[in-house]
Design an enzyme around this catalytic site. Structure first.
Site, mmCIF file in Angstrom:
data_model
loop_
_atom_site.group_PDB
_atom_site.id
_atom_site.type_symbol
_atom_site.label_atom_id
_atom_site.label_comp_id
_atom_site.label_asym_id
_atom_site.label_seq_id
_atom_site.Cartn_x
_atom_site.Cartn_y
_atom_site.Cartn_z
ATOM 1 N N LEU A 162 19.682 20.469 -39.529
ATOM 2 C CA LEU A 162 19.590 19.184 -38.854
ATOM 3 C C LEU A 162 18.729 18.222 -39.659
ATOM 4 O O LEU A 162 17.640 18.583 -40.128
ATOM 5 C CB LEU A 162 18.999 19.372 -37.455
ATOM 6 C CG LEU A 162 19.749 20.354 -36.546
ATOM 7 C CD1 LEU A 162 19.053 20.462 -35.195
ATOM 8 C CD2 LEU A 162 21.206 19.943 -36.373
ATOM 9 N N CYS A 163 19.229 17.016 -39.797
ATOM 10 C CA CYS A 163 18.502 15.984 -40.537
ATOM 11 C C CYS A 163 17.602 15.227 -39.569
ATOM 12 O O CYS A 163 18.057 14.352 -38.827
ATOM 13 C CB CYS A 163 19.496 15.027 -41.204
ATOM 14 S SG CYS A 163 18.700 13.669 -42.087
ATOM 15 N N LEU A 164 16.334 15.590 -39.554
ATOM 16 C CA LEU A 164 15.340 14.951 -38.703
ATOM 17 C C LEU A 164 14.117 14.597 -39.542
ATOM 18 O O LEU A 164 13.921 15.156 -40.616
ATOM 19 C CB LEU A 164 14.928 15.891 -37.561
ATOM 20 C CG LEU A 164 16.063 16.451 -36.685
ATOM 21 C CD1 LEU A 164 15.515 17.513 -35.738
ATOM 22 C CD2 LEU A 164 16.737 15.334 -35.911
ATOM 23 N N THR A 176 22.724 11.942 -36.170
ATOM 24 C CA THR A 176 22.222 12.252 -37.500
ATOM 25 C C THR A 176 23.080 13.361 -38.089
ATOM 26 O O THR A 176 24.013 13.849 -37.440
ATOM 27 C CB THR A 176 20.745 12.690 -37.438
ATOM 28 O OG1 THR A 176 20.234 12.813 -38.764
ATOM 29 C CG2 THR A 176 20.593 14.013 -36.723
ATOM 30 N N THR A 177 22.782 13.763 -39.299
ATOM 31 C CA THR A 177 23.505 14.887 -39.906
ATOM 32 C C THR A 177 23.279 16.151 -39.084
ATOM 33 O O THR A 177 22.142 16.523 -38.800
ATOM 34 C CB THR A 177 23.009 15.127 -41.342
ATOM 35 O OG1 THR A 177 23.218 13.946 -42.121
ATOM 36 C CG2 THR A 177 23.752 16.288 -41.983
#
Length: 278
Positions: free
Chosen positions: A86-88, A121-122
């Protein structure tokens, strides 16, 4: 292999999270690797994830806390792609924005906050509230059976619980059972008491139960996850079929009957006018 600083920091954080677990969150490091953490998020009340059991991993780099972990959620939720990074701002996608003062609890709280939002997001996906509630109702079954794959194990082959690549549907729930043995036992008891089909995750019909006694959770468990988003369920088509089955032929074809009457009236009027005009 963890550095001494990472080992010391993660050991202290595990002690802290045991003493003061954040609401709806439990977490622990793997016995074989302190850099591999497993968490469970219980879906908060008032959200589409209510009472769902969401299992995921945090993979910390050896240089933690000076670099962030890779974050994954393995349980299908309708919010994230299962087992995808996860893109965070708190994940390894953004190492420069990571604050060394943030702890494991801070990271998972941030993940929960993002989960209950609609920001994309991704690694995130879109789904309806109804679809997410279906997946929440099926989450315990998915975790403990590997999505039903426990019944299709290859004879003579012993599944392995090593590594984080064995957490998707297909491992028969081995990895979840290894990391969360008590929760796994509770899940199997829950499935048995609620008559959950181990193969499909759907509730089995009780011949002695009233057909009209159907709670929201029971309704969700009866739905099939074959909808628009990955791994989700849609009941719209089935609803249309049920409604049509409950109406007569005349009711279902009211529009066509009306058009036929109007056409017949117009034709009859024209014939009358032609006769009178002669």
């Amino acid at each position: 292999m963890a550095t001494k600083a990472a080992l010391k920091r993660l050991t202290r954080e595990y002690q802290n999270i045991q003493k003061n677990p954040p609401p709806y969150i439990v977490a622990h490091p793997s016995e074989s690797n302190i850099l591999e953490w497993h968490y469970i998020i219980t879906g908060p009340p008032g959200t589409p994830y209510e009472n769902g059991q969401y299992w995921g991993t945090l993979m910390f780099p050896p240089e933690y806390p000076f670099a962030p972990p890779a974050i994954r959620m393995h349980t299908p939720s309708g919010r994230f792609q299962p087992s995808s990074r996860l893109c965070l701002s708190i994940s390894d996608f953004h190492p420069k924005s990571f604050n060394p003062a943030w702890e494991v609890s801070t990271i998972i709280i941030g993940l929960l906050s993002f989960m209950t939002s609609e920001e994309m997001t991704t690694g995130s996906i879109s789904a309806s509230e109804a679809e997410r509630r279906v997946l929440a109702a099926r989450s315990r079954w998915w975790n403990s059976t590997g999505g039903g794959s426990h019944v299709s194990a290859t004879p003579g082959v012993t599944p392995t619980s090593k590594g984080i690549n064995n957490v998707k549907a297909g491992d028969g729930g081995v990895k979840f059972r290894t990391e969360w043995p008590e929760l796994d036992q509770d899940n199997w008891k829950w499935m048995k008491s609620n008559r959950i089909d181990e193969n499909t995750g759907q509730i089995l019909r009780d011949p002695n139960a009233s057909a009209t006694n159907c709670s929201p959770e029971t309704s969700a468990l009866r739905r099939r996850p074959n909808g628009s988003a990955p791994g989700l369920g849609s009941v719209i088509e089935g609803g249309h079929v049920a409604r049509e089955a409950g109406h007569s032929w005349t009711y279902r074809h009211t529009v066509w009957i009306g058009l036929a009457v109007m056409f017949g009236y117009a034709l009859l009027s024209r014939l009358v006018n032609d006769v009178q005009g002669r």
